[in-house]
Design an enzyme around this catalytic site. Structure first.
Site, PDB file in Angstrom:
ATOM      1  N   LYS A 107       0.880  -1.169   0.000  1.00 11.65           N
ATOM      2  CA  LYS A 107       0.000   0.000   0.000  1.00 11.65           C
ATOM      3  C   LYS A 107       0.913   1.213   0.000  1.00 11.65           C
ATOM      4  O   LYS A 107       1.624   1.482   0.973  1.00 11.65           O
ATOM      5  CB  LYS A 107      -0.904   0.002   1.231  1.00 11.65           C
ATOM      6  CG  LYS A 107      -1.831   1.198   1.245  1.00 11.65           C
ATOM      7  CD  LYS A 107      -2.573   1.347   2.559  1.00 11.65           C
ATOM      8  CE  LYS A 107      -3.251   2.706   2.566  1.00 11.65           C
ATOM      9  NZ  LYS A 107      -3.572   3.172   3.901  1.00 11.65           N
ATOM     10  N   GLY A 162     -10.991   7.927   5.973  1.00 11.74           N
ATOM     11  CA  GLY A 162     -12.056   8.885   6.222  1.00 11.74           C
ATOM     12  C   GLY A 162     -13.403   8.274   6.560  1.00 11.74           C
ATOM     13  O   GLY A 162     -14.267   8.939   7.122  1.00 11.74           O
ATOM     14  N   ASN A 174      -9.543   1.853   9.247  1.00 13.37           N
ATOM     15  CA  ASN A 174      -8.895   1.456  10.499  1.00 13.37           C
ATOM     16  C   ASN A 174      -9.456   2.216  11.694  1.00 13.37           C
ATOM     17  O   ASN A 174      -9.993   1.616  12.621  1.00 13.37           O
ATOM     18  CB  ASN A 174      -7.376   1.694  10.383  1.00 13.37           C
ATOM     19  CG  ASN A 174      -6.664   1.400  11.689  1.00 13.37           C
ATOM     20  OD1 ASN A 174      -6.735   0.290  12.203  1.00 13.37           O
ATOM     21  ND2 ASN A 174      -6.019   2.399  12.259  1.00 13.37           N
ATOM     22  N   THR A 175      -9.352   3.549  11.649  1.00 11.04           N
ATOM     23  CA  THR A 175      -9.706   4.356  12.826  1.00 11.04           C
ATOM     24  C   THR A 175     -11.121   4.072  13.334  1.00 11.04           C
ATOM     25  O   THR A 175     -11.344   3.972  14.540  1.00 11.04           O
ATOM     26  CB  THR A 175      -9.567   5.855  12.492  1.00 11.04           C
ATOM     27  OG1 THR A 175      -8.242   6.074  12.024  1.00 11.04           O
ATOM     28  CG2 THR A 175      -9.806   6.725  13.715  1.00 11.04           C
TER      29      THR A 175
END
Lengths: 367, 256
Positions: B97, B185, B206-207
């Site tokens: 990535k 996002g 992820n977040t």
């Protein structure tokens, strides 16, 4: 253009009158904003904000967790030489103090490095006193060559250098720079830095920018809180960080929050920085600069550090000795007294208990 | 539903890619993987610490997962290339990535450096998944450079602000003949579903999971949302009307 131009403007700013003008309502209004400007920063450092620390802390914690996650970067400083040509009122390494000075040879650096790396630490911060004769750039470079065998990120906290010298150390493996202005108030600076090259305020002020220009990945600045009015010093430090962040967007700018600690001499600071004041500074930094790292050293006691980790701090030192060679022997004179003497594994455990993951490694040396 | 996502020589049944950062313990990661159903997981090489116990992230990832090492921290094409090669040397496979970010304040990717790095890494045999600012021209150049997919951001990394770049991502889905994976996002499962309904090939996040109060619950919610959005896309969404359309006010007279 240097931050110095901005600093000169700020010297005419009526801090003393402005800070008390902010009201509770101002703080409540600011807390609803998604982004803080310079006026908001001033308000966050005002006495009014001191009455709303819990609400500000809630917001700061939220910002920190969404930006950085539930993690804490760990690092350890390695003191390799305490020879110093400066006389600074507040520091034990000042040349006026008569104690056996020490400078590690490369075998000793390696022994220290192995002892520190054995604790799991992968980010190391190389520290020297200021002495072009005893710890020149060539000596620092030799140290870096040894350290890079044991660590994955090397920072330096040494006397101000030129872009060329920073670059040279960068080529050897250094990726970050820590350099504290100590005090941004020029008159106080002159008073406290009595002799030596450190008297040159401007050379020091522009050094972090030279580190950015040399391509360092990360630059940490700070004021030694307590040497002058902490509200004003914190405000200027944050503006300095903001200046660097805007001008060098590819460099991660961090703020450190050192607070004056007892040392060999008998200097006593004129601005009392209480725990509440320290918390207020951390919160203001976090909200004004959501992406900036905030570094917490072992100058602060364990019980306080265990609380501050929730308020915006993203990096902390662990397993620290501020004496040269202090990880293998305990002979040297410490630069200042540390308050949190816990080992790396104790800090690691404390972080897990507080719902935070310790991060030992967050870089690879690419040169 | 027999809907296989073919990419980089792999046949994936899950279109949810997840990350490893921001968790309060690495030991949570296997449980999140199970709850999310993800088959691809991204890992920042800078955080990989092979010689250290619990903090060694790789030991928490089951061998069945496809590792997607990322070049987090790279500021130039050259740095990204070096990091990618280190990942390969560390036995993390040939997927990468690509993240090249010069801007530490908003963490927005630099498309030009990303294209340069893609050219080099694709030629070296990497399966390159570049993270990018949504831009059709850049996406086409990434395709020409050999990217296996393009990964436009929905909004800045970690912001949880959702699919703010919807119009631009939509154009890319229409025009780029590569899988479009929305990366960064996405804060809510409904936003992941929205991206999939539009025709995104997958989403990477992820977040939103790592910082949820209950990461396992949130992982399951995203798994369902991605499946629902994909099924809606494949089923063909009905046209959207501004008002109810029960009669034919203009042509009704013809049948009178």
């Amino acid at each position: 253009m240097s931050f110095y131009d901005r600093l000169l403007e700020l010297e005419r700013f009526p801090f003393r009158e402005r800070f008390p003008e902010y009201t509770d309502l101002d703080i409540q209004r600011i807390l609803t904003k998604p982004k803080m400007n310079e006026d908001d920063l001033l308000a966050l450092l005002s006495p009014a904000a001191g009455r709303h620390l819990e609400a500000i802390a809630q917001k700061a914690q939220q910002v920190t967790r969404s930006q950085f996650g539930q993690v804490m970067q760990l690092f350890t400083p390695i003191y390799v030489s305490d020879y110093c040509v400066n006389h600074c009122e507040y520091c034990s390494f000042s040349y006026i103090y008569d104690f056996p000075r020490k400078k590690l040879d490369m075998d000793e650096v390696e022994k220290e490095a192995i002892a520190i790396a054995g604790t799991g630490i992968r980010h190391i911060l190389l520290l020297t006193g200021e002495s072009p004769k005893d710890s020149p750039v060539s000596y620092m470079k030799e140290c870096v060559q040894v350290l890079r065998k044991h660590f994955s990120s090397i920072g330096i906290e040494v006397n101000p250098l030129s872009v060329q010298e920073y670059h040279e150390l960068g080529e050897a493996g250094v990726d970050s720079l820590t350099l504290f202005q100590e005090v941004y108030h020029q008159e106080t600076y002159r008073k406290l830095h009595i002799k030596g090259p450190k008297r040159n305020f401007r050379a020091r002020l522009d050094a972090p920018e030279r580190g950015c220009a040399a391509g360092y990945r990360s630059v940490t600045i700070g004021a030694l809180l307590g040497l002058h009015d902490w509200r004003q010093e914190a405000f200027i430090t944050a503006l300095h960080a903001n200046y660097l962040q805007s001008k060098y967007p590819d460099c991660e700018i961090s703020l450190s929050i050192p607070r004056f600690r007892p040392f060999l001499g008998d200097y006593h600071p004129d601005s009392d920085v209480t725990d509440s004041a320290l918390v207020q500074v951390i919160l203001a930094y976090r909200l004004f600069l959501p992406r900036a790292g905030i570094t917490l050293s072992t100058r602060e006691p364990a019980h306080l550090r265990d609380r501050l980790i929730h308020l915006g701090v993203t990096k902390m030192s662990a397993g620290v000795s501020t004496a040269v060679g202090g990880h293998v022997s305990d002979g040297g004179t410490p630069q200042f007294e540390i308050s949190d003497g816990r080992s790396v594994s104790e800090i690691r455990e404390m972080l897990y208990q507080n719902g935070l993951q310790p991060v030992f490694k967050d870089w690879d040396i690419l040169v | 539903m027999n809907d296989i996502f073919q990419i980089g020589g792999k046949a994936l049944t899950s279109r949810l890619f997840i990350g490893t950062g921001k968790y309060n313990r690495n030991t949570l990661i296997p449980e999140v993987i199970a709850a999310s159903g993800a088959e691809v997981i991204t890992v920042a090489l800078r955080r990989v610490n092979p010689e250290w116990g619990e903090e060694n992230i790789l030991q928490h990832i089951p061998g069945s997962m496809t590792l997607l090492p990322n070049t987090s921290g790279a500021r130039t094409a050259e740095e990204a290339i070096r990091i990618a090669r280190l990942a390969k040397a560390a036995d993390m496979g040939n997927w990468i990535k690509l993240e090249v970010i010069k801007d530490q304040r908003y963490l927005l990717p630099d498309n030009i450096e990303t294209i340069r790095a893609t050219e080099v890494l694709a030629a070296e045999g990497f399966v390159v998944l570049p993270y990018m600012t949504p831009d059709l021209g850049a996406a086409l150049r990434l395709r020409d450079a050999g990217a296996a997919a393009v990964m436009p951001l929905g909004s800045p990394i970690g912001s949880n602000r959702g699919l703010r770049t919807k119009e631009l991502v939509g154009i890319m889905i229409e025009e780029v003949d590569l899988p479009v994976i929305v990366d960064a996002g996405i804060g809510r499962p409904s936003e992941a579903a929205e991206a999939m309904e539009m025709g995104a090939a997958a989403v990477l996040l992820n977040t939103a999971i790592a910082t949820a109060r209950d990461p396992l619950g949130m992982a399951a919610a995203f798994r369902n949302a991605v499946t629902a959005g994909r099924l809606a896309y494949l089923s063909g969404l009905g046209p959207v009307q501004q008002e109810a359309a029960a009669s034919s006010p203009l042509t009704g007279f013809l049948s009178q």
